[in-house]
Design a protein around this motif. Structure first.
Motif, PDB file in Angstrom:
ATOM      1  N   GLU A  53      -7.958  14.437   9.866  1.00 29.25           N
ATOM      2  CA  GLU A  53      -7.719  13.653   8.647  1.00 29.25           C
ATOM      3  C   GLU A  53      -7.978  12.167   8.847  1.00 29.25           C
ATOM      4  N   THR A  73     -14.556  15.909   5.697  1.00 29.98           N
ATOM      5  CA  THR A  73     -13.602  14.867   6.095  1.00 29.98           C
ATOM      6  C   THR A  73     -13.360  14.030   4.845  1.00 29.98           C
ATOM      7  N   TYR A  74     -12.536  12.998   4.982  1.00 31.86           N
ATOM      8  CA  TYR A  74     -12.494  12.025   3.901  1.00 31.86           C
ATOM      9  C   TYR A  74     -13.866  11.370   3.834  1.00 31.86           C
ATOM     10  N   LEU A  90     -12.127  -0.840   4.489  1.00 34.51           N
ATOM     11  CA  LEU A  90     -11.294   0.310   4.846  1.00 34.51           C
ATOM     12  C   LEU A  90     -10.748   0.156   6.263  1.00 34.51           C
ATOM     13  N   ARG A  94      -7.027  -0.281   7.361  1.00 38.95           N
ATOM     14  CA  ARG A  94      -6.499   0.944   7.994  1.00 38.95           C
ATOM     15  C   ARG A  94      -7.146   1.125   9.371  1.00 38.95           C
ATOM     16  N   LEU A  97      -8.009   4.530  11.377  1.00 35.54           N
ATOM     17  CA  LEU A  97      -9.001   5.521  10.961  1.00 35.54           C
ATOM     18  C   LEU A  97     -10.271   5.424  11.817  1.00 35.54           C
TER      19      LEU A  97
ATOM     20  N   PHE B 302      -9.530   2.448  -1.477  1.00 36.50           N
ATOM     21  CA  PHE B 302      -9.674   3.851  -1.056  1.00 36.50           C
ATOM     22  C   PHE B 302      -8.670   4.150   0.064  1.00 36.50           C
ATOM     23  N   GLY B 303      -8.444   3.144   0.913  1.00 33.96           N
ATOM     24  CA  GLY B 303      -7.515   3.303   2.033  1.00 33.96           C
ATOM     25  C   GLY B 303      -6.053   3.175   1.636  1.00 33.96           C
ATOM     26  N   VAL B 449      -4.955   9.235  -2.998  1.00 36.72           N
ATOM     27  CA  VAL B 449      -4.692   9.905  -1.716  1.00 36.72           C
ATOM     28  C   VAL B 449      -5.201   9.013  -0.597  1.00 36.72           C
ATOM     29  N   LYS B 450      -4.361   8.749   0.378  1.00 37.02           N
ATOM     30  CA  LYS B 450      -4.798   7.902   1.490  1.00 37.02           C
ATOM     31  C   LYS B 450      -5.524   8.735   2.541  1.00 37.02           C
ATOM     32  N   PRO B 451      -6.698   8.291   2.993  1.00 34.52           N
ATOM     33  CA  PRO B 451      -7.303   8.943   4.151  1.00 34.52           C
ATOM     34  C   PRO B 451      -6.277   8.928   5.288  1.00 34.52           C
ATOM     35  N   GLY B 452      -6.226  10.011   6.036  1.00 35.92           N
ATOM     36  CA  GLY B 452      -5.194  10.133   7.051  1.00 35.92           C
ATOM     37  C   GLY B 452      -4.134  11.133   6.618  1.00 35.92           C
ATOM     38  N   THR B 453      -4.177  11.533   5.343  1.00 41.96           N
ATOM     39  CA  THR B 453      -3.232  12.542   4.861  1.00 41.96           C
ATOM     40  C   THR B 453      -3.796  13.929   5.175  1.00 41.96           C
ATOM     41  N   LEU B 456      -5.759  16.930   2.662  1.00 43.19           N
ATOM     42  CA  LEU B 456      -6.254  16.470   1.369  1.00 43.19           C
ATOM     43  C   LEU B 456      -7.621  15.779   1.484  1.00 43.19           C
ATOM     44  N   GLU B 457      -8.377  16.122   2.538  1.00 45.00           N
ATOM     45  CA  GLU B 457      -9.696  15.521   2.708  1.00 45.00           C
ATOM     46  C   GLU B 457     -10.534  15.750   1.443  1.00 45.00           C
TER      47      GLU B 457
END
Lengths: 347, 616
Positions: A53, A73-74, A90, A94, A97, B302-303, B449-453, B456-457
């Motif tokens: 994720e 992936t995202y 991003l 973050r 990531l 997005f993040g 939705v936060k990437p890293g969840t 939920l990709e």
């Protein structure tokens, strides 16, 4: 008893190629070099020890930039040229990531050139994969900033007049800390490069020579055809002499700051004359020299890691500064901030 | 001899001099002091876009206008009561804005042959009768400053640079204001340069004492404190209020703020302020260009950050494509446009409200965004918070329009109690069996939705997506549906915004409708017109897209609608097309805010026509 982190480790290890394959159909042209890149990335990501994720694929516009849709992936499919800037926002917000930018020679070298050089300069911890096919594919066959001079395309019926960019030289010149090149037809080599890029902290740039079967087919034949490959391809290996040829009997020697090819079968040449590759050399001169070799028809085209050096990352430094300011002034109190400066009371 | 102190209700002062004379600073110090002593104030800085235009010329004149009053005011005043002019060019440029009998305090020393020539004067205006309509008070400011600092040990150049504090000291004397706030400010500002600090304090006092001792002034003035609402106040500029609004929204939503921005006049200050607030969790990214400013903010949105980008007109033009991306990906994003004179580079340091159509319509495709505007410096604070609230609630980009006038201008701001401000609800989707990126809630917003969840990709991007599922879709019916859905979502924000309020009669002959930074000028024009018996109402828009739901009804209650704007009729155009009425326009694009007396004349003109028509 297993600790929480061990459980996490286990989960990460269980990731496979299949975890990164989405349900939807991949829609590149049959035979496109992009398929190979997609497959190698899907093979390497499970090996990086990162939770699934946490991967995010970001792209701009072009054939290459459909990449995020083909990765489970995202993903963020941006607008033309802006992948590096989107990825920067991003990553800076973050930093945990793992961000992979898929881009092409039009997207990143032309319309997105500015974002590319600044991402390199700031050493943002991104992994940029440049799908370089030296042509605009999605707009159907116009020349790109990496097209060779003289190339005949739809918008250069009498031959390209421009001088092309050397993406590797541009990346090194802009301050990228990991710079490598590979080829779509060298899957093992590509996996190695992607793996190293993923492991590198800082901006990793991998130029991938990628064949466009429709609009520029055979562009890299001299590097992929088994009859010519060995004489034209110099595979760089850290701390090893720069040798090529089927029998590894040709080497690169530096004479008057210029690389030349020497034949080791000749008596006057010795293996000691051959340059040793050092990807960690802080001084970018040798890497720059290698970056310019592909354009010289008398020299082989290097693939491998050109440069891998350490420099603090922008995203890391931003958060370090946040912590320092927090330590110095304490966590901000909004009421205090609003009430700062000269105030007066009306009763 | 103690001089008589005369009480005044309100005064408009303008400090003017070379752009290197420190006029902005002098004006700001004067403004802070008058605000601190309880007056209501409104300021208007006006400076050239060159940092140091050729000294002594009219193009290099920098001015700072300030209206301070014992009554509530919302505009920096149309005409000037007192001009402080540091050189001939400052007189020449500003004379047209002076009231009859206005006081002009001039630095006599600057009226030498060279400066007169640079300003384009053939004769010295102090020596002929060209200024006879005014009360001219020549003061040898440079000489007196030099005298005061004879023993200071500073270089001649450093000494002359202190002269603005002489003028400031004199003005404090003239209006019976205290020197203490300025002395405190100097002590902080020049803590590490004690000799500069001492020199400025000395000159400030010298200016004050000069007023007392000279025979040039026969009277001095006092303005009583204004009766503002009880509370703790500070002085804020619009840009500062905007920055504070961003931090406040971040804390009210418990979501970290990310600003992606590229320096541009007159918006850069917002980036400057926010880059200080690191201990509030604010990340500022000074991008390589305007496009990276907004696209980095989109990446941060997005993040899962509260993302914002700040700019002015030319920058908004460059961000256009990216705003479309935020529309398509349905991410919350606030775009703040501090408008300036256009087109192209236009008038970088001058105000204009001419980006309205760009904000509402300026994108390819059907790309609706929410458009808000702020009507005064302090209003920037609340409208910024509102912009974020709408952005996250509806998962949409929101454009907030301010302008150079309210961004640089300042006024007293009643500091709110943070606990009284409504929280902004932000909910990230953290799990879901049946998750699709374009599912919608009751507000038609898709999930954030936060990437890293884990689990939920998903992928989003600029290509059209299928309803609910969010796969790339070229299906014609789906595109038709999605375009209408996005439009419906933005239109539905209407249910969430306040009705338009009408000041005075709710129906009648004439309504003056405004938006953004024209509020103060319109308010005063309407007020003055009513004082002389004219029946006219006022309404002011903070929400442009969507409009308040009662706007059509309000418009239908008045026979005529007057829309004054600092553009060539952009709101009027939208009103015409949305409500099929023909408003009367009043348009000036001079790089300055509207003057209330001009609006008042227009009101008079319309109402007398109206009466004539009735008599016929």
């Amino acid at each position: 008893m297993t600790t929480k982190s061990e459980i996490k480790q286990k989960e990460i290890k269980q990731l496979t190629y299949q975890d990164f394959v989405p349900e939807n159909e991949v829609k590149w042209c049959p035979g496109c070099g992009d398929y190979s890149i997609l497959a190698q990335v899907q093979r390497v990501l499970p090996e990086l020890g990162i939770e699934k994720e946490k991967f995010v694929c970001v792209s701009g516009i072009g054939c290459s930039s459909r990449f995020p849709y083909y990765m489970n992936t995202y993903g963020f499919h941006g607008i033309h040229g802006r992948a590096a800037a989107i990825a920067t926002g991003l990553k800076v917000s973050r930093p945990e990531l793992s961000i992979w930018v898929a881009t092409g020679d039009g997207d990143m070298m032309s319309i997105g050139g500015n974002h590319f050089i600044h991402a390199c300069r700031k050493n943002i911890d991104l992994n940029i994969l440049l799908f370089n096919n030296r042509i605009y594919g999605l707009t159907k066959g116009q020349y790109s900033p990496t097209s060779r001079k003289g190339m005949v395309t739809k918008t250069s019926p009498y031959g390209v007049v421009d001088h092309p960019f050397k993406p590797i030289a541009l990346a090194i010149g802009s301050g990228a800390t990991f710079v490598a090149r590979t080829i779509d037809r060298e899957p093992k080599h590509m996996q190695e490069m992607i793996k190293k890029a993923g492991a590198h902290k800082g901006l990793s740039f991998v130029e991938i020579y990628q064949n466009c079967v429709i609009f520029n087919d055979g562009e890299f034949n001299h590097l992929t055809d088994k009859n010519t490959r060995d004489d034209n391809l110099l595979v760089l290996e850290h701390k090893k002499p720069m040798l090529f040829g089927k029998e590894k009997d040709k080497g690169i020697k530096l004479v008057d700051f210029k690389p030349i090819v020497i034949d080791l079968n000749k008596k006057e040449n010795s293996i000691d004359d051959v340059l040793i590759h050092d990807e960690t050399d802080e001084i970018p001169m040798r890497a720059m020299m290698l970056a310019c070799m592909a354009e010289d028809s008398n020299l082989p085209t290097p693939i491998g890691v050109f440069r891998r050096v350490y420099k603090s990352t922008y995203d890391g430094d931003v958060h370090l500064q946040l912590q320092e300011v927090n330590k110095k002034y304490g966590k901000g109190d909004l009421q205090k901030l609003l009430t700062s400066g000269n105030t007066w009371e009306i009763k | 001899m103690a001089k008589e102190i005369k009480k005044l209700e309100s005064v408009t002062v303008r400090f003017a001099g070379d752009s290197g004379d420190g006029m902005q600073l002098t004006g700001a110090r004067f403004g802070d002091t008058t605000a601190l002593s309880g007056k209501d104030i409104a300021t208007l800085p006006d400076y050239p876009s060159e940092i140091r235009a050729p000294a002594g010329t009219t193009s290099g004149v920098s001015g700072f206008q300030l209206n301070f009053s014992s009554q509530a005011i919302d505009s920096p005043g149309d005409q000037v009561d007192v001009l402080v002019a540091m050189n001939p060019a400052a007189v020449k440029v500003n004379i047209k804005d002076l009231k009859k009998n206005a006081i002009i305090i001039v630095n006599q020393d600057a009226f030498d042959v060279k400066n007169l020539k640079l300003a384009g004067y053939e004769k010295n205006p102090l020596e002929d009768d060209s200024l006879s309509a005014f009360k001219v008070i020549p003061v040898p400011v440079t000489t007196l400053t030099k005298n005061a600092l004879e023993d200071s040990g500073l270089s001649p150049k450093e000494i002359v640079r202190c002269k603005n504090f002489f003028a400031l000291g004199l003005m404090f004397w003239l209006y019976s204001e205290s020197l203490i706030p300025t002395i405190k400010w100097l002590e902080e500002k020049f803590e590490k340069q004690p000799e500069i600090k001492e020199a400025n304090i000395k000159v400030l006092k010298a200016g004050y004492n000069f007023g007392d001792n000279t025979r040039l002034f026969t009277e001095r003035y006092k303005i009583e404190p204004a009766k503002l609402e009880p509370g703790v106040y500070r002085n804020v500029s619009g840009n500062e209020a905007t920055a504070l609004g961003c931090v406040t929204a971040s804390l009210l939503s418990n979501t970290p703020l990310f600003l992606g921005s590229y320096p541009i006049t007159p918006a850069s200050e917002i980036l400057q302020y926010l880059s200080k607030y690191k201990n509030y969790g604010v990340i500022t990214f000074q991008a390589e260009d305007e496009i990276a400013g907004i696209t980095s903010a989109i990446g941060a949105a997005f993040g899962g950050s509260l993302a914002v980008t700040t700019t002015s007109g030319p920058g908004l033009a460059l961000k256009t494509e990216a705003i479309g991306l935020a529309v398509m990906t349905e991410l919350p994003l606030v775009i703040i446009d501090v408008q300036r004179g256009g087109p192209s580079t236009g008038l970088p340091t001058k105000t204009e409200d001419s980006d309205l159509l760009q904000a509402v319509y300026g994108r390819n495709g059907e790309a609706p965004v929410v458009v808000l505007c702020a009507s005064s410096p302090k209003d920037c604070f609340y409208m910024t918070i509102e912009a974020f609230r709408i952005a996250v609630k509806y998962m949409t980009p929101v454009i907030l329009l301010t302008d150079g006038y309210i961004a640089n201008g300042s006024e007293p701001f009643k500091i709110p109690n943070v606990d009284d401000l409504p929280k902004i609800e932000v909910k990230f989707l953290e799990e879901g069996r049946e998750f699709y990126p374009y599912m919608r809630n009751a507000n038609l917003a898709r999930p954030w939705v936060k990437p890293g969840t884990p689990g939920l990709e998903h992928r989003i991007g600029g290509l059209e997506k299928s309803h609910i599922f969010g796969n790339v879709s070229y299906d014609s019916e789906n595109h038709d549906f999605m375009c209408k859905l996005r439009a419906e979502k933005v239109a539905s924000v209407q249910k969430d915004i306040p009705d338009l309020e009408v000041l005075y009669e709710q129906e009648g002959k004439l309504l003056v409708l405004g938006w953004g930074g024209t509020y103060g000028a319109i308010y005063h024009a309407v007020e003055k017109a009513r004082k002389v018996g004219m029946k006219v109402s006022q309404a002011h828009l903070n929400f442009i897209n969507p409009f308040p739901s009662n706007l059509g009804n309000v418009l239908s209650k008045f026979k005529k609608i007057l829309i004054p704007e600092v553009n060539l009729g952009q709101l009027a155009r939208i009103i015409r097309s949305e409500y099929l009425i023909k408003p009367i326009q009043f348009n000036k694009v001079r790089g300055l805010p509207l003057k209330s007396f001009e609006i008042q004349s227009k009101i008079l003109e319309i109402l007398s026509e109206e009466n004539n028509d009735n008599q016929k």
